[in-house]
Write a protein that holds these residues in place. Structure first.
Motif, PDB file in Angstrom:
ATOM      1  N   SER A  48       0.830  -1.190   0.000  1.00 40.37           N
ATOM      2  CA  SER A  48       0.000   0.000   0.000  1.00 40.37           C
ATOM      3  C   SER A  48       0.873   1.252   0.000  1.00 40.37           C
ATOM      4  O   SER A  48       1.828   1.352   0.761  1.00 40.37           O
ATOM      5  CB  SER A  48      -0.898   0.003   1.235  1.00 40.37           C
ATOM      6  N   LEU A  49       0.558   2.189  -0.876  1.00 44.69           N
ATOM      7  CA  LEU A  49       1.283   3.463  -0.946  1.00 44.69           C
ATOM      8  C   LEU A  49       0.311   4.594  -0.667  1.00 44.69           C
ATOM      9  O   LEU A  49      -0.775   4.636  -1.228  1.00 44.69           O
ATOM     10  CB  LEU A  49       1.889   3.675  -2.336  1.00 44.69           C
ATOM     11  N   SER A  50       0.697   5.519   0.184  1.00 47.46           N
ATOM     12  CA  SER A  50      -0.126   6.673   0.491  1.00 47.46           C
ATOM     13  C   SER A  50       0.430   7.889  -0.236  1.00 47.46           C
ATOM     14  O   SER A  50       1.158   8.706   0.331  1.00 47.46           O
ATOM     15  CB  SER A  50      -0.166   6.911   2.000  1.00 47.46           C
ATOM     16  N   VAL A  51       0.093   7.995  -1.508  1.00 47.30           N
ATOM     17  CA  VAL A  51       0.602   9.066  -2.348  1.00 47.30           C
ATOM     18  C   VAL A  51       0.087  10.419  -1.865  1.00 47.30           C
ATOM     19  O   VAL A  51       0.842  11.391  -1.816  1.00 47.30           O
ATOM     20  CB  VAL A  51       0.236   8.834  -3.830  1.00 47.30           C
ATOM     21  N   ALA A  62      10.310   6.704  -3.133  1.00 46.80           N
ATOM     22  CA  ALA A  62      10.225   8.097  -2.696  1.00 46.80           C
ATOM     23  C   ALA A  62       8.991   8.317  -1.827  1.00 46.80           C
ATOM     24  O   ALA A  62       9.062   8.988  -0.799  1.00 46.80           O
ATOM     25  CB  ALA A  62      10.202   9.028  -3.907  1.00 46.80           C
ATOM     26  N   VAL A  63       7.858   7.748  -2.228  1.00 50.00           N
ATOM     27  CA  VAL A  63       6.631   7.872  -1.428  1.00 50.00           C
ATOM     28  C   VAL A  63       6.841   7.250  -0.053  1.00 50.00           C
ATOM     29  O   VAL A  63       6.502   7.846   0.969  1.00 50.00           O
ATOM     30  CB  VAL A  63       5.428   7.232  -2.149  1.00 50.00           C
ATOM     31  N   TRP A  91       9.707   6.798   1.506  1.00 51.64           N
ATOM     32  CA  TRP A  91      10.683   7.601   2.232  1.00 51.64           C
ATOM     33  C   TRP A  91      10.006   8.785   2.915  1.00 51.64           C
ATOM     34  O   TRP A  91      10.303   9.113   4.047  1.00 51.64           O
ATOM     35  CB  TRP A  91      11.779   8.082   1.284  1.00 51.64           C
ATOM     36  N   ILE A  92       9.101   9.429   2.208  1.00 54.84           N
ATOM     37  CA  ILE A  92       8.407  10.589   2.759  1.00 54.84           C
ATOM     38  C   ILE A  92       7.423  10.186   3.853  1.00 54.84           C
ATOM     39  O   ILE A  92       7.383  10.817   4.912  1.00 54.84           O
ATOM     40  CB  ILE A  92       7.671  11.374   1.647  1.00 54.84           C
ATOM     41  N   THR A  93       6.656   9.149   3.637  1.00 53.63           N
ATOM     42  CA  THR A  93       5.590   8.784   4.591  1.00 53.63           C
ATOM     43  C   THR A  93       6.080   7.955   5.765  1.00 53.63           C
ATOM     44  O   THR A  93       5.400   7.880   6.775  1.00 53.63           O
ATOM     45  CB  THR A  93       4.453   8.025   3.878  1.00 53.63           C
ATOM     46  N   ASP A  94       7.242   7.353   5.671  1.00 54.18           N
ATOM     47  CA  ASP A  94       7.752   6.525   6.770  1.00 54.18           C
ATOM     48  C   ASP A  94       8.473   7.327   7.839  1.00 54.18           C
ATOM     49  O   ASP A  94       8.995   6.767   8.773  1.00 54.18           O
ATOM     50  CB  ASP A  94       8.709   5.445   6.245  1.00 54.18           C
ATOM     51  N   ARG A  95       8.521   8.604   7.674  1.00 54.77           N
ATOM     52  CA  ARG A  95       9.276   9.427   8.637  1.00 54.77           C
ATOM     53  C   ARG A  95       8.366  10.142   9.580  1.00 54.77           C
ATOM     54  O   ARG A  95       7.304  10.456   9.377  1.00 54.77           O
ATOM     55  CB  ARG A  95      10.145  10.410   7.879  1.00 54.77           C
TER      56      ARG A  95
END
Length: 119
Positions: free
Chosen positions: A33-36, A112-113, A115-119
């Motif tokens: 699942s990706l949370s764009v 990239a998605v 990287w941004i959402t896992d922080r």
């Protein structure tokens, strides 16, 4: 793969993950699942700082900082804070926070998605 075909078997992307060449807002990639929308909702100034590019100098609705993609003596990368976009005039390159992470880290869209959402 069949040239010109866009089915999941030919593209390697699961059905429903791509709409007109773009990921869905809440899509999946290889079963993940990706949370764009969450990634795109992250302020561009936060992404810049997380990447270690320095603190942008805010000037109204815009901010500037030194571009990491070329030798930059004066800040030439502009950030449109409200829109979440960046642009560098000398490089003639820009985009959103996801594209900045992709280019700076040399990673693909899903990485990239994450990287941004896992922080």
């Amino acid at each position: 793969p069949v040239p010109g075909c866009s089915c999941s078997a030919c593209t390697g992307v699961p059905d429903g993950s791509v709409i007109s060449g773009r990921f869905r807002r809440e899509g999946s990639f290889n079963g993940e699942s990706l949370s764009v929308e969450a990634a795109r909702g992250t302020p561009i100034s936060t992404i810049v700082v997380r990447l270690g590019l320095g603190e942008p100098k805010v000037r109204g609705k815009r901010a500037v900082l030194q571009c990491p993609f070329h030798d930059d003596r004066r800040p030439s990368m502009r950030l449109a804070l409200e829109k979440g976009l960046w642009y560098c005039d000398p490089c003639a390159v820009g985009g959103d926070g996801i594209s900045l992470v992709q280019q700076y880290l040399g990673v693909d869209f899903p990485t990239a998605v994450r990287w941004i959402t896992d922080r």
